[in-house]
Design an enzyme around this catalytic site. Sequence first.
Site, PDB file in Angstrom:
ATOM      1  N   GLY A  17       8.378  33.341  20.351  1.00 17.10           N
ATOM      2  CA  GLY A  17       7.756  32.198  20.178  1.00 17.10           C
ATOM      3  C   GLY A  17       8.214  31.213  18.817  1.00 17.10           C
ATOM      4  N   SER A 142      -5.503  38.384  18.099  1.00 19.09           N
ATOM      5  CA  SER A 142      -6.695  37.052  17.676  1.00 19.09           C
ATOM      6  C   SER A 142      -7.873  37.831  17.576  1.00 19.09           C
ATOM      7  CB  SER A 142      -6.561  36.174  19.031  1.00 19.09           C
ATOM      8  OG  SER A 142      -7.521  35.285  18.814  1.00 19.09           O
ATOM      9  N   TYR A 156      -7.132  35.214  27.862  1.00 26.61           N
ATOM     10  CA  TYR A 156      -6.620  35.310  26.574  1.00 26.61           C
ATOM     11  C   TYR A 156      -7.465  36.485  25.806  1.00 26.61           C
ATOM     12  CZ  TYR A 156      -5.338  33.409  21.903  1.00 26.61           C
ATOM     13  OH  TYR A 156      -4.776  33.809  20.529  1.00 26.61           O
ATOM     14  N   ALA A 157      -8.808  36.417  25.817  1.00 28.38           N
ATOM     15  CA  ALA A 157      -9.472  37.397  25.142  1.00 28.38           C
ATOM     16  C   ALA A 157      -9.321  38.748  25.613  1.00 28.38           C
ATOM     17  CB  ALA A 157     -11.026  37.123  25.276  1.00 28.38           C
ATOM     18  N   LYS A 160      -5.698  39.687  24.346  1.00 29.47           N
ATOM     19  CA  LYS A 160      -5.718  39.940  22.959  1.00 29.47           C
ATOM     20  C   LYS A 160      -6.432  41.493  22.616  1.00 29.47           C
ATOM     21  CE  LYS A 160      -3.215  36.399  21.502  1.00 29.47           C
ATOM     22  NZ  LYS A 160      -1.959  36.763  20.928  1.00 29.47           N
TER      23      LYS A 160
HETATM   24  N1  LIG Z   1      -3.220  29.134  15.852  1.00 27.19           N
HETATM   25  C1  LIG Z   1      -4.355  29.851  16.193  1.00 27.19           C
HETATM   26  O1  LIG Z   1      -5.531  29.400  15.814  1.00 27.19           O
HETATM   27  C2  LIG Z   1      -4.231  30.924  16.493  1.00 27.19           C
HETATM   28  C3  LIG Z   1      -5.430  32.052  16.492  1.00 27.19           C
HETATM   29  C4  LIG Z   1      -5.611  33.208  16.820  1.00 27.19           C
HETATM   30  C5  LIG Z   1      -4.306  33.757  17.359  1.00 27.19           C
HETATM   31  N2  LIG Z   1      -3.050  33.098  17.620  1.00 27.19           N
HETATM   32  C6  LIG Z   1      -2.111  33.718  18.055  1.00 27.19           C
HETATM   33  O2  LIG Z   1      -0.989  33.210  17.166  1.00 27.19           O
HETATM   34  C7  LIG Z   1       0.254  33.188  17.962  1.00 27.19           C
HETATM   35  C8  LIG Z   1       0.990  31.880  17.566  1.00 27.19           C
HETATM   36  O3  LIG Z   1       0.082  30.976  17.897  1.00 27.19           O
HETATM   37  P1  LIG Z   1       0.527  29.625  17.774  1.00 27.19           P
HETATM   38  O4  LIG Z   1      -0.806  28.792  17.573  1.00 27.19           O
HETATM   39  O5  LIG Z   1       1.368  29.396  16.803  1.00 27.19           O
HETATM   40  O6  LIG Z   1       0.997  28.966  19.042  1.00 27.19           O
HETATM   41  P2  LIG Z   1       2.152  28.028  19.461  1.00 27.19           P
HETATM   42  O7  LIG Z   1       1.798  27.340  20.865  1.00 27.19           O
HETATM   43  O8  LIG Z   1       2.170  26.966  18.415  1.00 27.19           O
HETATM   44  O9  LIG Z   1       3.489  28.859  19.808  1.00 27.19           O
HETATM   45  C9  LIG Z   1       3.838  29.800  20.666  1.00 27.19           C
HETATM   46  C10 LIG Z   1       5.260  29.723  21.129  1.00 27.19           C
HETATM   47  O10 LIG Z   1       5.472  30.499  22.124  1.00 27.19           O
HETATM   48  C11 LIG Z   1       6.510  29.937  23.039  1.00 27.19           C
HETATM   49  N3  LIG Z   1       6.038  30.315  24.494  1.00 27.19           N
HETATM   50  C12 LIG Z   1       5.346  30.158  25.227  1.00 27.19           C
HETATM   51  N4  LIG Z   1       5.544  30.639  26.434  1.00 27.19           N
HETATM   52  C13 LIG Z   1       6.715  31.513  26.212  1.00 27.19           C
HETATM   53  C14 LIG Z   1       7.456  32.355  27.094  1.00 27.19           C
HETATM   54  N5  LIG Z   1       6.925  32.682  28.251  1.00 27.19           N
HETATM   55  N6  LIG Z   1       8.598  32.931  26.692  1.00 27.19           N
HETATM   56  C15 LIG Z   1       8.873  32.699  25.482  1.00 27.19           C
HETATM   57  N7  LIG Z   1       8.239  31.820  24.514  1.00 27.19           N
HETATM   58  C16 LIG Z   1       7.019  31.275  24.968  1.00 27.19           C
HETATM   59  C17 LIG Z   1       6.159  28.493  23.097  1.00 27.19           C
HETATM   60  O11 LIG Z   1       7.006  27.699  23.723  1.00 27.19           O
HETATM   61  C18 LIG Z   1       5.783  28.055  21.383  1.00 27.19           C
HETATM   62  O12 LIG Z   1       6.973  27.871  21.008  1.00 27.19           O
HETATM   63  C19 LIG Z   1      -0.019  33.570  19.510  1.00 27.19           C
HETATM   64  O13 LIG Z   1       0.163  34.786  19.770  1.00 27.19           O
HETATM   65  C20 LIG Z   1      -1.496  33.076  19.208  1.00 27.19           C
HETATM   66  O14 LIG Z   1      -2.093  33.605  20.414  1.00 27.19           O
HETATM   67  C21 LIG Z   1      -3.059  31.797  16.926  1.00 27.19           C
END
Ligand SMILES: NC(=O)c1ccc[n+]([C@@H]2O[C@H](COP(=O)([O-])OP(=O)(O)OC[C@H]3O[C@@H](n4cnc5c(N)ncnc54)[C@H](O)[C@@H]3O)[C@@H](O)[C@H]2O)c1
Length: 250
Positions: A17, A142, A156-157, A160
Amino acid sequence: MSNINWDFSGRVVVVTGSAIGMGADAVARFRRAGATVYGLDIDQERGSQVAMDTDTTFIACDITNRAAVGTTFDRIAAESGKLDILINNAGGFWEQLTVEETSEGEWNKVIDLNLKAVFLCAQRAIPLLRLSSSGRIITIGSLAGQTTMYRSSPPYAAAKAGVMALSRNLAYELAADGITSNVIAPSAVLTDRILKVRGPEERAATQKTIPLGRYGEVDDIVQWMMFLASDESAYMTGQTITVNGGRFMI
Ligand SMILES: NC(=O)c1ccc[n+]([C@@H]2O[C@H](COP(=O)([O-])OP(=O)(O)OC[C@H]3O[C@@H](n4cnc5c(N)ncnc54)[C@H](O)[C@@H]3O)[C@@H](O)[C@H]2O)c1
């Protein structure tokens, strides 16, 4: 920006990602700290741009696809001969649904990205991590997997929560190889995805539930990735670090 001068010279890092958000920031930070970095993402355009901007390598890979993950890790093995740090960062959901509203297709899509992909990447990374003197698996979980205090997405929950158990399995299995496995559980970080999923009213209400009074920033999470990747964290494994501004305290 932290004042800690991390040194990851000689280390090989894979970040899933990597095209945006925390993953893109992690790529840049590990590279600045001297590591050789591979970014994996399904978004070829943004992923390539991040790699060009940061002097890192981008591999277009759908990490939910077993064959694609295999080809990707084979290439990393051929080029680098080992792996030191795997950061399972890719994840997320795009629709806030109830259980009743969740279709089977939605369930599979979200579980595949947030849980199955962690398994697929870890499985292919293990032989390479064994060739490292300080292997690390860091998975982004998360708050949604730890408790339920706001609407998110049922798969998702569940996914995670699942990655915490999977990460402990990895920690247990790989401890004898000196490989650690830990989870970082953020709660609310204002990435582009979250801005799309949660509207302004919900965001304002959420902010009131965070004792430290602000949303997390990408850097708040990436700092912990770097600590968990470092030699300083060598004695910690099988744990989940909650980085959430005090929103949920355990
Ligand atoms: N942003 C938040 O508030 C938050 C809160 C809790 C947990 N998280 C976790 O943090 C992590 C990053 O979150 P984020 O908000 O930066 O997400 P984001 O959507 O900004 O980035 C996720 C990236 O994953 C890539 N992706 C999606 N499907 C894919 C696949 N099949 N193969 C390869 N790449 C793929 C997307 O293209 C994107 O670049 C995630 O695991 C998310 O669940 C985020």
